[in-house]
Write a protein that holds these residues in place. Structure first.
Motif, PDB file in Angstrom:
ATOM      1  N   TYR A 142       0.822  -1.209   0.000  1.00 38.07           N
ATOM      2  CA  TYR A 142       0.000   0.000   0.000  1.00 38.07           C
ATOM      3  C   TYR A 142       0.859   1.264   0.000  1.00 38.07           C
ATOM      4  N   ALA A 143       1.962   1.237   0.765  1.00 39.81           N
ATOM      5  CA  ALA A 143       2.843   2.406   0.859  1.00 39.81           C
ATOM      6  C   ALA A 143       3.809   2.498  -0.313  1.00 39.81           C
ATOM      7  N   GLY A 144       3.834   1.472  -1.156  1.00 40.03           N
ATOM      8  CA  GLY A 144       4.743   1.505  -2.301  1.00 40.03           C
ATOM      9  C   GLY A 144       6.183   1.266  -1.909  1.00 40.03           C
ATOM     10  N   GLY A 145       6.406   0.572  -0.814  1.00 41.10           N
ATOM     11  CA  GLY A 145       7.756   0.269  -0.371  1.00 41.10           C
ATOM     12  C   GLY A 145       7.810   0.062   1.117  1.00 41.10           C
ATOM     13  N   CYS A 146       8.978  -0.335   1.576  1.00 40.18           N
ATOM     14  CA  CYS A 146       9.159  -0.651   2.983  1.00 40.18           C
ATOM     15  C   CYS A 146       9.871   0.495   3.708  1.00 40.18           C
ATOM     16  N   THR A 147      10.094   0.287   4.990  1.00 44.49           N
ATOM     17  CA  THR A 147      10.737   1.324   5.792  1.00 44.49           C
ATOM     18  C   THR A 147      12.131   1.668   5.270  1.00 44.49           C
ATOM     19  N   SER A 148      12.901   0.656   4.893  1.00 44.49           N
ATOM     20  CA  SER A 148      14.259   0.952   4.416  1.00 44.49           C
ATOM     21  C   SER A 148      14.223   1.683   3.080  1.00 44.49           C
ATOM     22  N   GLY A 149      13.329   1.298   2.205  1.00 46.71           N
ATOM     23  CA  GLY A 149      13.242   1.969   0.909  1.00 46.71           C
ATOM     24  C   GLY A 149      12.816   3.412   1.039  1.00 46.71           C
TER      25      GLY A 149
END
Length: 185
Positions: A142-149
């Motif tokens: 949903y956010a289009g990526g993870c925390t690191s990205g």
């Protein structure tokens, strides 16, 4: 030898991270661990079941090198560069965790109450893992990526959506810590 086992200071690790990001930008790549999972799923044939995984994973092979580097780097760090000390928690945090049922808070990085075999192989632990895995996967998609990205690549590229995502990650973490964690434990 003791100086080798200390955490790297910010003025060494920060420029190293920045150097990696400059190289990624130079070569037209972005960093994020969720894209590695997508590549692994596509490699395993998940495209037969979901259109999201239908893409040329061979063009993303370099992502698999990132995964291998994280695994090998983690092994080297723990095995050869660690003094195996635990994190220093404040007495208030240890007390709060003790009230939630964490018996040895501050004595290990991975509390047995969450990561121990007993905790994982019961209905509650398995339910937590499945629900948490679903929520992380859904949130990442949903956010289009993870925390690191978002936090490393997106913020360094001054991307407005990444700033919003990172703020959301922190709000979610605070809500989890203060409201949901006491209900779960």
């Amino acid at each position: 030898m003791d100086s080798i086992l200390q955490p790297w200071p910010w003025y060494v690790s920060g420029p190293l991270i920045a150097s990696v990001l400059f190289l990624l930008v130079y070569f037209g790549k972005t960093f994020g661990m969720s894209s590695n999972l997508r590549t692994l799923c596509a490699l395993g044939g998940a495209g037969k079941f979901a259109d999201f995984f239908k893409f040329d994973w061979k063009a993303q092979r370099w992502n698999l090198i990132v995964v291998m580097g994280a695994i090998i780097g983690g092994f080297i760090a723990v095995r050869f560069l660690s003094d195996h000390s635990v994190i220093a928690l404040s007495p208030e945090t240890v007390s709060d965790l003790g009230a939630l049922g964490f018996q040895n808070a501050g004595t290990s990085l991975m509390p047995a109450e969450i990561y121990g075999l007993e905790a994982v192989l019961n209905t509650k632990g398995l339910s937590i893992l499945i629900i948490a895995g679903f929520l992380v996967g859904f949130g990442t998609r949903y956010a289009g990526g993870c925390t690191s990205g978002h936090a490393i690549t997106g913020l360094s590229n001054l991307q407005w959506p990444s700033l919003i995502a990172v703020i959301g990650f922190f709000i979610g973490g605070l809500l989890m810590t203060h409201f949901l964690l006491p209900l779960i434990f």
